[in-house]
Design a protein around this motif. Structure first.
Motif, PDB file in Angstrom:
ATOM      1  N   ALA A 133     -17.361 -24.544  10.359  1.00 54.88           N
ATOM      2  CA  ALA A 133     -18.686 -24.103  10.803  1.00 54.88           C
ATOM      3  C   ALA A 133     -19.007 -24.639  12.192  1.00 54.88           C
ATOM      4  CB  ALA A 133     -19.749 -24.553   9.797  1.00 54.88           C
ATOM      5  N   PHE A 134     -18.638 -25.903  12.442  1.00 53.52           N
ATOM      6  CA  PHE A 134     -18.925 -26.482  13.764  1.00 53.52           C
ATOM      7  C   PHE A 134     -18.068 -25.813  14.833  1.00 53.52           C
ATOM      8  CE2 PHE A 134     -18.816 -29.410  17.274  1.00 53.52           C
ATOM      9  CZ  PHE A 134     -20.117 -29.898  17.328  1.00 53.52           C
ATOM     10  N   LEU A 135     -16.789 -25.575  14.538  1.00 57.57           N
ATOM     11  CA  LEU A 135     -15.939 -24.887  15.508  1.00 57.57           C
ATOM     12  C   LEU A 135     -16.489 -23.501  15.827  1.00 57.57           C
ATOM     13  CD1 LEU A 135     -12.377 -25.843  14.208  1.00 57.57           C
ATOM     14  CD2 LEU A 135     -13.329 -26.416  16.451  1.00 57.57           C
ATOM     15  N   ALA A 136     -17.133 -22.887  14.849  1.00 55.19           N
ATOM     16  CA  ALA A 136     -17.645 -21.537  15.044  1.00 55.19           C
ATOM     17  C   ALA A 136     -18.963 -21.521  15.797  1.00 55.19           C
ATOM     18  CB  ALA A 136     -17.810 -20.846  13.685  1.00 55.19           C
ATOM     19  N   ARG A 137     -19.936 -22.289  15.320  1.00 56.29           N
ATOM     20  CA  ARG A 137     -21.290 -22.207  15.891  1.00 56.29           C
ATOM     21  C   ARG A 137     -21.969 -23.564  15.997  1.00 56.29           C
ATOM     22  NH1 ARG A 137     -19.789 -18.127  17.329  1.00 56.29           N
ATOM     23  NH2 ARG A 137     -20.620 -16.016  17.085  1.00 56.29           N
ATOM     24  N   GLY A 138     -21.216 -24.628  16.202  1.00 56.95           N
ATOM     25  CA  GLY A 138     -21.811 -25.952  16.255  1.00 56.95           C
ATOM     26  C   GLY A 138     -22.154 -26.395  17.660  1.00 56.95           C
ATOM     27  N   SER A 139     -23.052 -27.371  17.749  1.00 58.46           N
ATOM     28  CA  SER A 139     -23.393 -27.994  19.030  1.00 58.46           C
ATOM     29  C   SER A 139     -23.819 -29.439  18.776  1.00 58.46           C
ATOM     30  CB  SER A 139     -24.523 -27.233  19.737  1.00 58.46           C
ATOM     31  OG  SER A 139     -25.709 -27.283  18.964  1.00 58.46           O
ATOM     32  N   LEU A 140     -23.574 -30.285  19.758  1.00 59.93           N
ATOM     33  CA  LEU A 140     -23.933 -31.701  19.686  1.00 59.93           C
ATOM     34  C   LEU A 140     -24.681 -32.061  20.954  1.00 59.93           C
ATOM     35  CD1 LEU A 140     -23.690 -34.468  18.248  1.00 59.93           C
ATOM     36  CD2 LEU A 140     -21.551 -34.815  19.503  1.00 59.93           C
ATOM     37  N   THR A 141     -25.937 -32.481  20.813  1.00 59.19           N
ATOM     38  CA  THR A 141     -26.744 -32.839  21.977  1.00 59.19           C
ATOM     39  C   THR A 141     -26.568 -34.307  22.316  1.00 59.19           C
ATOM     40  OG1 THR A 141     -28.646 -33.239  20.538  1.00 59.19           O
ATOM     41  CG2 THR A 141     -28.473 -31.070  21.536  1.00 59.19           C
ATOM     42  N   GLU A 142     -26.845 -34.640  23.561  1.00 54.29           N
ATOM     43  CA  GLU A 142     -26.703 -36.008  24.040  1.00 54.29           C
ATOM     44  C   GLU A 142     -27.650 -36.931  23.281  1.00 54.29           C
ATOM     45  OE1 GLU A 142     -24.821 -37.420  26.410  1.00 54.29           O
ATOM     46  OE2 GLU A 142     -23.762 -35.626  27.060  1.00 54.29           O
ATOM     47  N   PRO A 143     -27.244 -38.185  23.040  1.00 55.42           N
ATOM     48  CA  PRO A 143     -28.145 -39.134  22.376  1.00 55.42           C
ATOM     49  C   PRO A 143     -29.434 -39.297  23.178  1.00 55.42           C
ATOM     50  CG  PRO A 143     -25.917 -40.001  22.449  1.00 55.42           C
ATOM     51  CD  PRO A 143     -25.924 -38.767  23.313  1.00 55.42           C
ATOM     52  N   GLY A 144     -30.550 -39.284  22.486  1.00 53.59           N
ATOM     53  CA  GLY A 144     -31.849 -39.405  23.128  1.00 53.59           C
ATOM     54  C   GLY A 144     -32.927 -39.088  22.120  1.00 53.59           C
ATOM     55  N   ARG A 145     -34.091 -38.688  22.613  1.00 59.16           N
ATOM     56  CA  ARG A 145     -35.205 -38.399  21.717  1.00 59.16           C
ATOM     57  C   ARG A 145     -34.902 -37.223  20.796  1.00 59.16           C
ATOM     58  NH1 ARG A 145     -40.715 -38.893  25.430  1.00 59.16           N
ATOM     59  NH2 ARG A 145     -40.557 -41.130  25.854  1.00 59.16           N
ATOM     60  N   SER A 146     -34.211 -36.205  21.315  1.00 60.08           N
ATOM     61  CA  SER A 146     -33.939 -35.001  20.531  1.00 60.08           C
ATOM     62  C   SER A 146     -32.471 -34.878  20.161  1.00 60.08           C
ATOM     63  CB  SER A 146     -34.373 -33.765  21.319  1.00 60.08           C
ATOM     64  OG  SER A 146     -33.658 -33.668  22.549  1.00 60.08           O
ATOM     65  N   MET A 147     -31.784 -35.999  20.004  1.00 61.90           N
ATOM     66  CA  MET A 147     -30.359 -35.933  19.679  1.00 61.90           C
ATOM     67  C   MET A 147     -30.168 -35.253  18.328  1.00 61.90           C
ATOM     68  SD  MET A 147     -29.365 -39.836  18.606  1.00 61.90           S
ATOM     69  CE  MET A 147     -30.228 -40.716  17.306  1.00 61.90           C
ATOM     70  N   GLY A 148     -29.060 -34.551  18.189  1.00 60.44           N
ATOM     71  CA  GLY A 148     -28.811 -33.887  16.925  1.00 60.44           C
ATOM     72  C   GLY A 148     -27.497 -33.143  16.933  1.00 60.44           C
ATOM     73  N   LEU A 149     -26.966 -32.950  15.735  1.00 56.11           N
ATOM     74  CA  LEU A 149     -25.806 -32.102  15.518  1.00 56.11           C
ATOM     75  C   LEU A 149     -26.328 -30.867  14.810  1.00 56.11           C
ATOM     76  CD1 LEU A 149     -22.301 -33.175  14.303  1.00 56.11           C
ATOM     77  CD2 LEU A 149     -23.433 -31.223  13.255  1.00 56.11           C
ATOM     78  N   GLU A 150     -26.005 -29.689  15.335  1.00 57.76           N
ATOM     79  CA  GLU A 150     -26.631 -28.463  14.862  1.00 57.76           C
ATOM     80  C   GLU A 150     -25.599 -27.360  14.696  1.00 57.76           C
ATOM     81  OE1 GLU A 150     -29.528 -25.523  17.176  1.00 57.76           O
ATOM     82  OE2 GLU A 150     -30.557 -27.369  16.581  1.00 57.76           O
ATOM     83  N   VAL A 151     -25.782 -26.542  13.669  1.00 59.50           N
ATOM     84  CA  VAL A 151     -24.933 -25.379  13.428  1.00 59.50           C
ATOM     85  C   VAL A 151     -25.836 -24.167  13.240  1.00 59.50           C
ATOM     86  CG1 VAL A 151     -23.248 -24.279  11.918  1.00 59.50           C
ATOM     87  CG2 VAL A 151     -23.086 -26.733  12.370  1.00 59.50           C
ATOM     88  N   THR A 152     -25.622 -23.133  14.030  1.00 56.92           N
ATOM     89  CA  THR A 152     -26.353 -21.877  13.878  1.00 56.92           C
ATOM     90  C   THR A 152     -25.705 -21.054  12.773  1.00 56.92           C
ATOM     91  OG1 THR A 152     -26.919 -21.911  16.231  1.00 56.92           O
ATOM     92  CG2 THR A 152     -27.166 -19.814  15.064  1.00 56.92           C
ATOM     93  N   CYS A 153     -26.507 -20.574  11.842  1.00 51.13           N
ATOM     94  CA  CYS A 153     -25.986 -19.934  10.635  1.00 51.13           C
ATOM     95  C   CYS A 153     -26.283 -18.438  10.627  1.00 51.13           C
ATOM     96  CB  CYS A 153     -26.585 -20.580   9.388  1.00 51.13           C
ATOM     97  SG  CYS A 153     -26.363 -22.372   9.327  1.00 51.13           S
ATOM     98  N   PRO A 154     -25.409 -17.644   9.993  1.00 53.34           N
ATOM     99  CA  PRO A 154     -25.624 -16.193   9.944  1.00 53.34           C
ATOM    100  C   PRO A 154     -26.699 -15.775   8.953  1.00 53.34           C
ATOM    101  CG  PRO A 154     -23.630 -16.789   8.764  1.00 53.34           C
ATOM    102  CD  PRO A 154     -24.116 -18.042   9.413  1.00 53.34           C
ATOM    103  N   SER A 155     -27.087 -16.638   8.032  1.00 51.20           N
ATOM    104  CA  SER A 155     -28.099 -16.301   7.041  1.00 51.20           C
ATOM    105  C   SER A 155     -28.665 -17.582   6.452  1.00 51.20           C
ATOM    106  CB  SER A 155     -27.505 -15.433   5.923  1.00 51.20           C
ATOM    107  OG  SER A 155     -26.550 -16.184   5.178  1.00 51.20           O
ATOM    108  N   SER A 156     -29.800 -17.460   5.785  1.00 52.06           N
ATOM    109  CA  SER A 156     -30.401 -18.622   5.142  1.00 52.06           C
ATOM    110  C   SER A 156     -29.524 -19.125   3.996  1.00 52.06           C
ATOM    111  CB  SER A 156     -31.796 -18.278   4.630  1.00 52.06           C
ATOM    112  OG  SER A 156     -31.751 -17.195   3.707  1.00 52.06           O
ATOM    113  N   GLU A 157     -28.827 -18.186   3.306  1.00 46.14           N
ATOM    114  CA  GLU A 157     -27.938 -18.583   2.218  1.00 46.14           C
ATOM    115  C   GLU A 157     -26.775 -19.424   2.741  1.00 46.14           C
ATOM    116  OE1 GLU A 157     -29.940 -14.755   0.962  1.00 46.14           O
ATOM    117  OE2 GLU A 157     -29.019 -15.564   2.779  1.00 46.14           O
ATOM    118  N   ALA A 158     -26.228 -19.032   3.897  1.00 41.18           N
ATOM    119  CA  ALA A 158     -25.139 -19.806   4.497  1.00 41.18           C
ATOM    120  C   ALA A 158     -25.636 -21.194   4.920  1.00 41.18           C
ATOM    121  CB  ALA A 158     -24.550 -19.062   5.689  1.00 41.18           C
ATOM    122  N   ALA A 159     -26.873 -21.252   5.431  1.00 39.23           N
ATOM    123  CA  ALA A 159     -27.448 -22.539   5.832  1.00 39.23           C
ATOM    124  C   ALA A 159     -27.604 -23.466   4.630  1.00 39.23           C
ATOM    125  CB  ALA A 159     -28.791 -22.319   6.521  1.00 39.23           C
ATOM    126  N   LEU A 160     -28.131 -22.938   3.532  1.00 34.56           N
ATOM    127  CA  LEU A 160     -28.315 -23.756   2.331  1.00 34.56           C
ATOM    128  C   LEU A 160     -26.976 -24.212   1.764  1.00 34.56           C
ATOM    129  CD1 LEU A 160     -31.200 -21.793   0.576  1.00 34.56           C
ATOM    130  CD2 LEU A 160     -31.345 -23.981   1.778  1.00 34.56           C
TER     131      LEU A 160
END
Length: 327
Positions: A133-160
């Protein structure tokens, strides 16, 4: 984005996976990066990736696991597309691949979440699903106030489903909808490090932790500097107010002021911005901070009592609104 690409480049080199885990990674990559298209009644599989390494990894896995040859189409950056995209396409055996990876059910209907064999698989399968999932649609933001590891999902079911995989790994991830897009987000710094380590991005974890530590040290230093600055401002304001009251006290008492109290008051007036500790060092002989404070306090108390007896304004009358205002 440089950190994201570093993580994806490292994840694309992770090896020594069991066939089941490798299949789970492929299924997640196809589910999060791809789409199932029906062309003239035939199912065509396409997976659009932003990493050439990830595209090569997927193409190799399709050939080695399932024996299917796929093509890679390079879409150069232009217009709204800021990065070059790599489309892995399978035309001839699209339906067979979709069935074997669990992307469609027995009635040829697309699976909305992740395939059942992935969701109910082993811990290695959960890690592989997150890697894909990360290789497909993942992103990692720089450490800071809004740091986070995030994956964009094709549907809510895939996210869950992805949140469920993270829960089995002991990682706290949350599914949310942002700008009409389903996303899975990990915000906690320790959880991000743990997840990157489980996925196999060991070098990237070291780089991310170094930047995170540098950020925390800088933030701590700024907080301490602001705290010290605020203390200095309060001390200076208190010294100015004290000087104004001492000046009024000497006016009230005149020659009646005891010599040792007068000396402390005159020292205060001569060095209006100095702290009590600094006044103690300036006195001859030197005094402690408490001794200086005590003498000034007794001087003010004596002057206020004398002023009350005479019916004239006390030392408080010397204070202006600016001296009493907290800034």
């Amino acid at each position: 984005m440089a950190l994201t690409q570093q993580v994806k480049a490292e994840l694309a080199t992770v090896g020594e996976l069991k066939p089941e885990a490798r299949a789970a990674e492929v299924a997640a990559m196809l589910r999060f990066a791809g789409g199932i298209h029906v062309v003239s009644g035939h199912i065509v599989i396409e997976a659009e990736l932003d990493s050439g390494n990830a595209a090569r990894r997927l193409r190799t896995a399709l050939a080695e696991l399932y024996g299917f040859d796929s093509e890679v189409v390079v879409v150069n950056a232009s217009g709204l597309r800021r990065r070059t995209r790599y489309v892995v396409r399978l035309v001839r055996h699209g339906e067979a691949l979709a069935r074997r990876t669990g992307l469609i059910d027995q009635h040829r209907r697309p699976v909305r979440g992740l395939p059942a064999q992935v969701v109910g698989g082993s811990m290695q399968d959960q890690v592989a699903a997150w890697r894909g999932a990360f290789l497909a649609r993942g992103s990692l933001t720089e450490p800071g106030r809004s740091m986070g590891l995030e994956v964009t999902c094709p549907s809510s079911e895939a996210a869950l489903a992805l949140v469920g995989c993270a829960r089995r790994l002991g990682i706290n991830a949350k599914a949310r909808e942002v700008r009409q897009m389903d996303r899975v987000v990990v915000r906690d710094g320790d959880a991000i490090s743990a997840l990157l380590t489980r996925m196999g991005a060991h070098e990237s974890v070291l780089a991310w932790e170094e930047r995170r530590m540098r950020r925390e040290v800088r933030a701590s230093a700024n907080r301490l500097a602001n705290f010290d600055d605020a203390n200095l401002r309060r001390s200076a304001r208190a010294a100015v107010a004290s000087s104004a009251r001492v000046e009024r006290a000497l006016e009230i008492l005149g020659d009646d002021a005891p010599d040792h109290l007068r000396a402390a008051g005159e020292l205060r007036l001569a060095h209006r911005q100095a702290s009590l500790e600094e006044l103690g060092h300036l006195n001859d002989p030197p005094l402690t901070k408490d001794a200086v404070a005590g003498r000034i306090r007794r001087l003010l108390a004596l002057a206020d009592k004398t002023a009350t007896d005479r019916g004239v304004p006390t030392t408080e009358a010397a204070l202006t609104p600016e001296m009493l205002t907290e800034r």
